[in-house]
Design a protein around this motif. Sequence first.
Motif, PDB file in Angstrom:
ATOM      1  N   LEU A  75       2.497   3.435  -4.483  1.00 51.85           N
ATOM      2  CA  LEU A  75       2.228   4.855  -4.233  1.00 51.85           C
ATOM      3  C   LEU A  75       2.769   5.743  -5.352  1.00 51.85           C
ATOM      4  O   LEU A  75       2.136   6.718  -5.754  1.00 51.85           O
ATOM      5  CB  LEU A  75       2.841   5.290  -2.896  1.00 51.85           C
ATOM      6  N   PHE A  76       3.962   5.410  -5.855  1.00 54.08           N
ATOM      7  CA  PHE A  76       4.600   6.212  -6.897  1.00 54.08           C
ATOM      8  C   PHE A  76       4.278   5.717  -8.306  1.00 54.08           C
ATOM      9  O   PHE A  76       4.694   6.338  -9.281  1.00 54.08           O
ATOM     10  CB  PHE A  76       6.123   6.213  -6.703  1.00 54.08           C
ATOM     11  N   LEU A 128       7.182   0.609   5.194  1.00 50.27           N
ATOM     12  CA  LEU A 128       6.524   0.136   3.986  1.00 50.27           C
ATOM     13  C   LEU A 128       7.439  -0.812   3.222  1.00 50.27           C
ATOM     14  O   LEU A 128       8.662  -0.648   3.236  1.00 50.27           O
ATOM     15  CB  LEU A 128       6.172   1.319   3.075  1.00 50.27           C
ATOM     16  N   THR A 129       6.854  -1.760   2.538  1.00 49.81           N
ATOM     17  CA  THR A 129       7.616  -2.674   1.691  1.00 49.81           C
ATOM     18  C   THR A 129       7.911  -1.978   0.361  1.00 49.81           C
ATOM     19  O   THR A 129       7.252  -0.985   0.013  1.00 49.81           O
ATOM     20  CB  THR A 129       6.815  -3.957   1.417  1.00 49.81           C
ATOM     21  N   PRO A 130       8.863  -2.501  -0.401  1.00 48.86           N
ATOM     22  CA  PRO A 130       9.122  -1.921  -1.724  1.00 48.86           C
ATOM     23  C   PRO A 130       7.878  -1.924  -2.619  1.00 48.86           C
ATOM     24  O   PRO A 130       7.644  -0.971  -3.365  1.00 48.86           O
ATOM     25  CB  PRO A 130      10.217  -2.826  -2.299  1.00 48.86           C
ATOM     26  N   ALA A 131       7.063  -2.961  -2.535  1.00 50.83           N
ATOM     27  CA  ALA A 131       5.843  -3.035  -3.350  1.00 50.83           C
ATOM     28  C   ALA A 131       4.849  -1.942  -2.961  1.00 50.83           C
ATOM     29  O   ALA A 131       4.192  -1.353  -3.829  1.00 50.83           O
ATOM     30  CB  ALA A 131       5.198  -4.404  -3.211  1.00 50.83           C
ATOM     31  N   GLU A 132       4.743  -1.650  -1.661  1.00 50.09           N
ATOM     32  CA  GLU A 132       3.830  -0.600  -1.209  1.00 50.09           C
ATOM     33  C   GLU A 132       4.299   0.772  -1.673  1.00 50.09           C
ATOM     34  O   GLU A 132       3.496   1.596  -2.123  1.00 50.09           O
ATOM     35  CB  GLU A 132       3.704  -0.637   0.315  1.00 50.09           C
ATOM     36  N   VAL A 133       5.603   1.017  -1.585  1.00 45.88           N
ATOM     37  CA  VAL A 133       6.158   2.295  -2.042  1.00 45.88           C
ATOM     38  C   VAL A 133       5.972   2.416  -3.555  1.00 45.88           C
ATOM     39  O   VAL A 133       5.573   3.460  -4.062  1.00 45.88           O
ATOM     40  CB  VAL A 133       7.648   2.426  -1.660  1.00 45.88           C
ATOM     41  N   GLU A 148       7.558   5.163   6.440  1.00 45.01           N
ATOM     42  CA  GLU A 148       6.356   5.693   5.796  1.00 45.01           C
ATOM     43  C   GLU A 148       6.334   7.210   5.778  1.00 45.01           C
ATOM     44  O   GLU A 148       5.952   7.820   4.782  1.00 45.01           O
ATOM     45  CB  GLU A 148       5.096   5.159   6.485  1.00 45.01           C
ATOM     46  N   ASP A 149       6.755   7.848   6.877  1.00 42.54           N
ATOM     47  CA  ASP A 149       6.718   9.312   6.918  1.00 42.54           C
ATOM     48  C   ASP A 149       7.627   9.925   5.850  1.00 42.54           C
ATOM     49  O   ASP A 149       7.252  10.901   5.195  1.00 42.54           O
ATOM     50  CB  ASP A 149       7.051   9.850   8.311  1.00 42.54           C
ATOM     51  N   GLU A 150       8.797   9.346   5.624  1.00 42.84           N
ATOM     52  CA  GLU A 150       9.709   9.857   4.604  1.00 42.84           C
ATOM     53  C   GLU A 150       9.132   9.658   3.203  1.00 42.84           C
ATOM     54  O   GLU A 150       9.210  10.551   2.353  1.00 42.84           O
ATOM     55  CB  GLU A 150      11.063   9.158   4.702  1.00 42.84           C
ATOM     56  N   VAL A 151       8.515   8.510   2.979  1.00 45.00           N
ATOM     57  CA  VAL A 151       7.907   8.221   1.677  1.00 45.00           C
ATOM     58  C   VAL A 151       6.764   9.195   1.404  1.00 45.00           C
ATOM     59  O   VAL A 151       6.640   9.738   0.302  1.00 45.00           O
ATOM     60  CB  VAL A 151       7.411   6.758   1.618  1.00 45.00           C
TER      61      VAL A 151
END
Length: 66
Positions: free
Chosen positions: A20-21, A12-17, A51-54
């Motif tokens: 999510l948060f 995932l990109t920083p923007a995607e993460v 992605e799995d860690e996020v």
Amino acid sequence: MATKSPDAQSLLTPAEVAALFRVDPKTVTRWAKAGKLTSIRTLGGHRRYPEDEVRQLLAGIPQQRS
């Protein structure tokens, strides 16, 4: 058409993460620098996050870092 190998992980990109948060992308970068998230650097120097860690962090599942 490119296909992913079975062991390839989704990144995932920083923007995607951040989306999510519900935080700013710079906050995600700070988390990575603090060791709260694992980041991978692309050849261009951009950060990507597994992605799995996020998803586990988002769900509140404690992780063991190696």
